[in-house]
Design a protein around this motif. Structure first.
Motif, short mmCIF file in Angstrom:
data_model
loop_
_atom_site.label_atom_id
_atom_site.label_comp_id
_atom_site.label_asym_id
_atom_site.label_seq_id
_atom_site.Cartn_x
_atom_site.Cartn_y
_atom_site.Cartn_z
N UNK A 517 0.70 -1.04 0.02
CA UNK A 517 0.11 -0.12 0.01
C UNK A 517 0.84 1.31 0.06
N UNK A 518 0.51 2.37 -0.77
CA UNK A 518 1.11 3.60 -0.74
C UNK A 518 0.23 4.63 -0.75
N UNK A 519 0.36 5.72 -0.19
CA UNK A 519 -0.55 6.88 0.25
C UNK A 519 0.06 8.11 -0.62
N UNK A 520 -0.77 8.87 -1.39
CA UNK A 520 -0.66 9.98 -2.05
C UNK A 520 -1.67 11.00 -1.92
N UNK A 521 -1.23 12.24 -2.04
CA UNK A 521 -2.23 13.41 -1.94
C UNK A 521 -2.73 13.72 -3.37
N UNK A 522 -4.10 13.90 -3.53
CA UNK A 522 -4.70 14.46 -4.82
C UNK A 522 -5.50 15.66 -4.48
N UNK A 523 -5.57 16.55 -5.56
CA UNK A 523 -6.26 17.85 -5.00
C UNK A 523 -7.60 17.78 -5.05
N UNK A 569 -0.94 -8.87 -11.40
CA UNK A 569 -0.35 -8.86 -12.71
C UNK A 569 0.32 -7.62 -13.13
N UNK A 570 -0.10 -6.47 -12.43
CA UNK A 570 0.54 -5.23 -12.47
C UNK A 570 1.60 -4.74 -11.55
N UNK A 571 2.11 -3.56 -11.82
CA UNK A 571 3.01 -3.05 -10.77
C UNK A 571 2.99 -1.58 -10.53
N UNK A 572 3.08 -1.36 -9.41
CA UNK A 572 3.29 0.25 -9.05
C UNK A 572 4.16 0.87 -9.89
N UNK A 573 3.91 2.18 -10.23
CA UNK A 573 4.97 2.82 -10.86
C UNK A 573 6.30 2.89 -10.16
N UNK A 574 7.61 2.38 -10.59
CA UNK A 574 8.81 2.10 -9.87
C UNK A 574 9.82 2.82 -10.64
N UNK A 575 10.99 2.78 -9.96
CA UNK A 575 12.21 3.36 -10.31
C UNK A 575 12.77 2.18 -10.91
N UNK A 576 14.09 2.27 -11.47
CA UNK A 576 14.98 1.08 -11.73
C UNK A 576 15.46 0.36 -10.45
N UNK A 577 15.43 0.97 -9.31
CA UNK A 577 15.92 0.39 -8.25
C UNK A 577 14.80 -0.16 -7.23
N UNK A 578 13.53 -0.09 -7.77
CA UNK A 578 12.42 -0.81 -7.19
C UNK A 578 11.56 0.26 -6.20
N UNK A 579 12.02 1.55 -6.21
CA UNK A 579 11.39 2.33 -5.35
C UNK A 579 10.04 2.97 -5.99
N UNK A 581 7.25 5.44 -7.36
CA UNK A 581 7.47 6.88 -7.98
C UNK A 581 6.15 7.42 -7.32
N UNK A 582 5.91 8.27 -6.31
CA UNK A 582 4.80 8.60 -5.70
C UNK A 582 4.23 9.68 -6.81
N UNK A 583 5.17 10.49 -7.34
CA UNK A 583 4.82 11.51 -8.23
C UNK A 583 3.97 11.20 -9.36
N UNK A 584 4.33 9.87 -9.82
CA UNK A 584 3.77 9.21 -11.14
C UNK A 584 2.22 8.67 -10.68
N UNK A 585 2.12 8.20 -9.24
CA UNK A 585 1.00 7.93 -8.82
C UNK A 585 0.03 9.02 -8.52
N UNK A 586 0.31 10.13 -8.15
CA UNK A 586 -0.33 11.41 -8.19
C UNK A 586 -0.89 11.71 -9.71
#
Length: 604
Positions: A517-523, A569-579, A581-586
């Motif tokens: 789970x990951x939490x982001x803010x949206x307007x 079958x899907x993935x969260x938006x990730x960097x090459x290091x596996x972190x 990317x919350x800005x992409x989630x937003x």
């Protein structure tokens, strides 16, 4: 800020001012190295790591030579996908050949060499050869697009670019250097002189102005070896050795410049904390070498402690990692939480024996309690170590310890590393009482020299008294262990209330149906921002039940309004290091939820 002295080489001139100003704390710690470590019950959020053993005052090249003499026949690197297995003596010989070959290209002490590609033995050779020859290696993210690669080449004046021959890399490279013919006069890449390609095909002819890496290993003479010997003697622990570009969501990446002292000691003291000094360690590290996690905590920690490093695949592959653990009888495992999750839930997990693992290091993202327990149980580990740091701090500054109670590993990110000071400060850079939120700030040997040729950003990074600003929000406990509760830029302001995503994430990870789970803010037009939850489930559960779980365990203003579901079958938006990317989630949340973007400025 800078002190320009003509007697110093260019790279030293750039950072001589940094040394004078920001290495004061390191010198003080060296003077204190004979004192016994303090046992503290903190009242203020300020902790110092142990002051013994003393800092290493050696260069990376010296460590390679010493280990080759001390344990010539021990295995240092295993790269199964390249059928490569090297002893310390063999590796030293390859490092010397690579270093001499690079100098044969006309490189001078302090010149920058870019390494651009996935994990490989050649990546490791480049790391140590540049260090020994007095060159500065630049880690270039293999996922960069053409404009990003071009920016890096120009920003740090890369003279030689060593690149992979994957289709992705060649396609991007062709846009920056068409047909691999380097223009004589170019405003876009004015400093690039040579492109070296990593290829297993020794019968292939290099295109344009490029060379092959295996040619570099052979194309040098006595003069180049003599030059290598002279350069190696001139290199000092405080010389810059590595530039790593920080990934950000705003503006261009910044080149965090690290010295031999920075990264060698980080690997040394990190390894002591992980027990690498007490028993022979065979480390399996599937994390990318281009990141500090891989090249410092993986590669350098291995060499400085005389251990063995197994690199299972060019990029993270869960089954390749399990196969490497089984085949090489690995005793320690690295990874970010998503990597561990992919391994323990892999459909072929039961085929592989992982019981040789004595421990693992989990970092790069919040480490949920349930995941830590499941990983220890399924992989058979005694210990899971967690830590905290950033590229600008080489990277480790906080680390838990072997034998720590479970809550230290699941509710904190450890305590200060050796010869390092960590504090929590308020908006006016004053230390706050324990248990109080504030910015994590750092002093000591891990702190970078500065951002390459960016005095303004470097000044912003440091307080007037030399503390490094991490931009992370933390809380320190009385025992000196710290928690990270969010990023200053990630804080959600909902109706005037500050909401810290990590708090909600930790809560939801306690629900038995939640896998990730990951939490982001949206307007939100009325409240300014609302809370959006990206979630992957282990089993079916209603959205209302998840909201009720949050209401039962959190203040009402912290309950997510929106849920975005990510299936297996899907993935969260990730960097090459596996972190993640919350800005992409937003950004994706706006489209998925059909929200207005007129208030999206905060997330960019």
């Amino acid at each position: 800020m800078y002190t320009y002295a003509k007697s110093l080489p260019p790279s030293s001139r750039i950072f001589s001012g940094f040394r004078k100003r920001f290495f004061t704390s390191t010198s003080t710690l060296l003077q204190q190295s004979t004192k016994k470590p303090e046992t503290l019950t903190c009242t203020l959020s300020h902790v110092r790591g142990p002051s013994t053993p003393p800092l290493l005052t050696k260069t990376i090249g010296q460590i390679v030579d010493e280990q080759a003499e001390r344990r010539p026949d021990d295995i240092v690197f295993v790269v199964p996908f390249q059928n490569t297995r090297k002893t310390y003596a063999q590796f030293k010989a390859d490092v010397d050949a690579t270093a001499a070959g690079l100098l044969h290209l006309g490189l001078q002490k302090g010149d920058r060499v870019g390494i651009w590609g996935p994990n490989s033995y050649e990546w490791l050779l480049t790391q140590y050869a540049t260090a020994k020859a007095g060159l500065i290696m630049v880690n270039v993210n293999p996922q960069y697009k053409a404009h990003e690669l071009e920016y890096c080449l120009k920003k740090v004046q890369i003279k030689v670019l060593i690149g992979a021959t994957t289709k992705e890399c060649l396609d991007v490279l062709d846009k920056v250097v068409p047909n691999l013919v380097i223009p004589k006069k170019s405003s876009k890449i004015p400093d690039l002189e040579t492109v070296v390609l990593i290829s297993d095909n020794k019968n292939q002819t290099p295109a344009g102005d490029s060379r092959f890496f295996h040619e570099i290993l052979q194309d040098y003479g006595r003069e180049d070896l003599s030059k290598l010997e002279r350069n190696a003697k001139q290199v000092t622990p405080n010389d810059p050795v590595n530039i790593q570009f920080t990934s950000g969501t705003t503006g261009n990446p910044k080149g965090a410049t690290l010295s031999h002292q920075n990264i060698l000691n980080n690997g040394y003291f990190g390894g002591i904390t992980l027990g690498f000094d007490k028993e022979k360690t065979i480390l399996c590290s599937p994390v990318p070498l281009y990141h500090c996690f891989g090249c410092v905590l993986g590669s350098l920690m291995t060499v400085v402690h005389g251990s063995t490093l197994v690199i299972p695949a060019p990029r993270f592959d869960a089954e390749a990692t399990l196969k490497a653990i089984d085949g090489e009888k690995c005793t320690f495992l690295y990874g970010v939480p998503t990597m561990y999750t992919d391994q323990i839930y892999h459909p072929n997990f039961a085929k592989y024996n992982t019981k040789t693992l004595r421990g693992g290091f989990m970092s790069g993202a919040p480490c949920p309690v349930e995941l830590v327990r499941t990983v220890k149980q399924k992989l058979g580990m005694r210990d899971i170590i967690v830590g905290y740091g950033m590229t600008e701090t080489s990277p480790l500054v906080l680390l838990s310890k072997l034998g720590d109670p479970e809550e230290c590993c699941t509710q904190t990110v450890g305590t200060a590393l050796h010869h390092t000071e960590v504090r929590i400060a308020n908006e006016t850079d004053q230390v706050v009482p324990v248990g109080t939120r504030g910015e994590v700030q750092v002093k000591g040997f891990p702190v970078m020299l500065g951002y390459w040729q960016d005095e303004s950003k470097t000044n912003e990074f440091f307080t007037p008294t030399g503390w490094a600003r991490t931009g992370d929000i933390g809380i320190m406990q009385e025992n000196g262990y710290g928690k990270i509760v969010g990023r200053m830029k990630d804080t959600i302001i909902r109706g005037g209330e500050n909401v810290f995503p990590a708090e909600i994430e930790n809560c939801l990870h306690e629900h038995p149906a939640v896998a990730e789970v990951y939490i982001v803010g949206v307007p939100d037009r009325r409240l300014g921002e609302e809370i959006c939850c990206w979630i992957r489930l282990k089993k079916e559960v209603s959205e209302e039940e998840l909201k009720k779980f949050c209401r039962d365990n959190l203040a009402r203003f912290k309950v997510p309004k929106y849920f975005v579901y990510v299936d297996s079958k899907q993935s969260f938006p990730l960097t090459v290091t596996g972190k993640v990317q919350k800005f992409k989630m937003r950004e994706q949340s706006l489209k998925l939820l059909k929200l207005d973007d007129d208030k999206m400025e905060y997330a960019l």
